[in-house]
Design a protein around this motif. Structure first.
Motif, short mmCIF file in Angstrom:
data_model
loop_
_atom_site.label_atom_id
_atom_site.label_comp_id
_atom_site.label_asym_id
_atom_site.label_seq_id
_atom_site.Cartn_x
_atom_site.Cartn_y
_atom_site.Cartn_z
N HIS A 24 -4.67 -11.94 2.34
CA HIS A 24 -5.04 -12.06 3.76
C HIS A 24 -5.68 -13.43 4.07
CE1 HIS A 24 -3.74 -8.04 4.64
NE2 HIS A 24 -4.47 -7.58 3.63
N LEU B 255 -2.19 -6.82 13.53
CA LEU B 255 -3.57 -6.34 13.65
C LEU B 255 -4.53 -7.35 14.28
CD1 LEU B 255 -4.31 -4.62 10.19
CD2 LEU B 255 -4.08 -3.48 12.40
N LEU C 49 -8.57 -0.22 -4.73
CA LEU C 49 -9.06 -0.74 -3.44
C LEU C 49 -10.28 0.06 -2.99
CD1 LEU C 49 -8.89 -2.55 -0.99
CD2 LEU C 49 -7.10 -1.08 -0.05
N ASP D 136 2.76 -5.79 2.56
CA ASP D 136 1.56 -5.05 2.95
C ASP D 136 1.92 -3.63 3.39
OD1 ASP D 136 -1.21 -4.88 3.11
OD2 ASP D 136 -1.41 -6.03 4.95
N ASN D 137 1.44 -3.20 4.52
CA ASN D 137 1.58 -1.79 4.91
C ASN D 137 2.96 -1.49 5.49
OD1 ASN D 137 -1.41 -2.69 5.23
ND2 ASN D 137 -1.47 -0.49 4.90
N PHE E 265 -7.67 -3.22 13.82
CA PHE E 265 -8.19 -3.01 12.47
C PHE E 265 -9.17 -1.84 12.39
CE2 PHE E 265 -10.45 -4.02 8.58
CZ PHE E 265 -9.43 -4.41 7.73
N HIS F 283 0.87 -1.19 0.00
CA HIS F 283 0.00 0.00 0.00
C HIS F 283 0.90 1.23 0.00
CE1 HIS F 283 -3.86 -2.11 0.90
NE2 HIS F 283 -3.05 -2.99 1.45
N HIS G 153 -8.90 -8.07 -1.29
CA HIS G 153 -8.65 -8.21 0.15
C HIS G 153 -9.76 -9.09 0.72
CE1 HIS G 153 -5.83 -4.94 -0.26
NE2 HIS G 153 -5.55 -4.97 1.02
N LYS H 91 -0.36 4.65 1.36
CA LYS H 91 -0.57 4.92 2.79
C LYS H 91 0.73 5.10 3.56
CE LYS H 91 -4.91 2.31 3.50
NZ LYS H 91 -5.07 1.29 2.44
N PHE I 127 -2.20 0.79 9.57
CA PHE I 127 -2.39 -0.65 9.53
C PHE I 127 -1.18 -1.42 10.05
CE2 PHE I 127 -5.77 0.67 6.74
CZ PHE I 127 -6.76 -0.29 6.91
N VAL J 115 1.83 -7.92 9.04
CA VAL J 115 0.68 -7.06 9.31
C VAL J 115 -0.45 -7.86 9.98
CG1 VAL J 115 -1.11 -5.66 8.22
CG2 VAL J 115 1.27 -5.41 7.52
N1 CYT Z 1 -4.27 -4.77 5.72
C1 CYT Z 1 -4.90 -3.75 5.08
C2 CYT Z 1 -6.25 -3.77 4.79
C3 CYT Z 1 -6.79 -2.71 4.13
N2 CYT Z 1 -6.05 -1.67 3.79
C4 CYT Z 1 -4.75 -1.66 4.09
O1 CYT Z 1 -4.03 -0.70 3.77
N3 CYT Z 1 -4.19 -2.70 4.73
#
Ligand code: CYT
Length: 456
Positions: A281, A317, A185, A349-350, A102, A85, A249, A88, A355, A313
């Motif tokens: 995920h 989370l 997304l 991921d992030n 989350f 991402h 996702h 972000k 996140f 991640v």
């Molecule tokens: N794990 C995530 C879910 C949704 N958006 C994100 O940036 N990351």
């Protein structure tokens, strides 16, 4: 990451005695090359004009070519980060997630996006992330891009347009260094609206993938099974009309009632989209009864769906409650998926956002964490595939994440001899080679994010 004196300057040269995990040698292990207990082959690599010209058993390369002797050290391809991402990244300091969970991540992201995400902000943070990935030796990145309709006077539509414009600019600027792919997304409900059709057009015009987040079917978040089937039909229709692949996702929750992975597998089969769908995920699959999970996994295999696991991640989370130690690592049942023949990639991921507060766009670090979190060891032999050839194939890039004749001579030279030594250390001293030449890039200092001068 300085230029090593031992890498020959010639147009054609050899890397002698390189130890390469067989998982990266997708054209086959050179006949006669010895393999160690972790499935690593000792080989000579011939590089000519920036590409792999020959792979031979150690000692078998032509004596006439200049050579560097790696003395049995590990040589890896540049790695592939198939789920990130970049839009972000590096927002954690200005908009922290108050709880680290989350719902907190979603709230903080909305606040940050609404307040700060203009083209300049996106450009600065995305360029920083790409510079980190480049210095660490990542050759290809797929990034999801927040593209949901925003509230108020056309604001949402403008966000997606702004973000995708910056993404296209970055993809051009980094071409030849990092191959970039973008995925839209949005909650998949959007695709049932007029906005969703326009978004699908924007994605197609940007050569991106149709994506989104499926709502869990029941449990915590409500939503009926029939509804998700209809929404997925809409999404697949939009994808097919524009000849786009799909990357979703899926079920990023500890609620076992979240079963949208099975719905996506059924939709993939219904629409004849086998081999064109990636699901990220899939956490809740790990918490479902064995028979139910096995049936879903079988359908995922049948539908040719690829899975991306995001272990750092997910562990951060999932199963998070203040004052209570987590009991679950948060990850999908990766070993069971792979045993059923489902291709599984690991991705970062992030990075330093709501996140996930940490990370450095370093796929080697993600790989090392994945080994620990998912128990991809004893033996380690199969693990490198999750960070190289599997995500490379997932992205449709034939040579990414592999060392094979004809591919670009893109490598990570590691001061480690065994896979154990690769996993044990963080390897700040790695040498990244692109098209046969070491790159001079260093990691960008954090001051670059704020425009301050770095003291050294
Ligand atoms: N794990 C995530 C879910 C949704 N958006 C994100 O940036 N990351």
């Amino acid at each position: 990451m300085s230029e090593p004196s031992f890498l020959p300057e010639a147009r054609a040269f050899r890397l002698r005695n390189a130890r390469v995990p067989a998982a990266f040698l997708t054209g086959g292990v050179p006949a006669g090359a010895p393999l160690d207990g972790d499935g690593c082959a000792l080989i000579d690599i011939v590089v000519a004009d920036g590409a792999f010209a020959g792979l031979l058993p150690a000692g078998g390369s032509p004596e006439a070519l200049p050579a560097a002797d790696l003395a049995g050290r590990q040589v890896w391809p540049r790695l592939v980060d198939a789920h990130t991402h970049l839009d972000k990244g590096h927002t954690v300091a200005r908009t922290p997630n108050p709880d680290g969970d989350f719902p907190g991540a979603r709230g903080a992201t909305t606040a940050d996006r609404t307040r700060y995400w203009d083209a300049e902000d996106l450009r600065r943070r995305m360029a920083f992330g790409l510079a980190c990935a480049w210095a660490h030796g990542t050759g290809a990145i797929r990034t999801h891009l927040d593209s949901q309709e925003s509230a108020g006077e056309g604001a949402l539509r403008d966000q997606a347009a702004t973000t995708w414009a910056v993404f296209r600019e970055m993809r051009t600027a980094w071409a030849g260094r990092i191959a970039l792919q973008g995925v839209g997304l949005t909650p998949i409900d959007a695709y049932a609206t007029d906005y969703g059709r326009r978004l699908a057009d924007l994605i197609a015009d940007s050569d991106g993938l149709i994506g989104g987040v499926t709502r869990p079917t029941g449990g915590l978040h409500g939503g009926a099974l029939a509804e998700i089937d209809a929404l997925l039909d809409r999404l697949f229709d939009l994808a097919r009309e524009r000849n786009r692949d799909v990357d979703l996702h899926i079920d990023e929750t500890g609620d076992p009632a979240a079963t949208s992975l099975d719905a996506v597998a059924r939709a993939t089969l219904r629409h004849g989209y086998e081999g064109r769908v990636t699901c990220g995920h899939c956490c809740s699959l790990a918490l479902q009864p064995d028979a139910q999970a096995a049936a879903t996994i079988a359908r995922v295999a049948q539908a040719g769906i690829r899975i991306v696991t995001l272990p750092t991640v997910n562990m951060y989370l999932q199963d998070r409650q203040r004052g209570r130690t987590p009991r679950w690592r948060g990850v999908a049942p990766v070993q069971e998926l792979m045993a059923a023949g489902v291709p599984v990639a690991v991705a970062g991921d992030n990075c330093r956002d709501a996140f996930y507060a940490y990370g450095d766009h370093d796929m080697l670090d993600t790989f090392r964490a994945a080994v620990r979190i998912l128990h991809l060891d004893h033996p380690l032999a199969g693990a490198p595939a999750l960070a190289g050839p599997v995500p490379g194939e997932m992205m449709g890039l034939p040579h990414a994440g592999t060392i094979r004749v004809g591919g670009p001579a893109d490598l990570i030279l590691l001061p480690a001899r065994s896979l154990n030594e690769v996993v044990a250390r963080s390897h700040a001293g790695r040498i990244v080679v692109v098209a046969g030449r070491p790159i001079a890039a260093r990691l960008p200092p954090y001051e670059a994010l704020t425009g301050e001068a770095a003291p050294w």
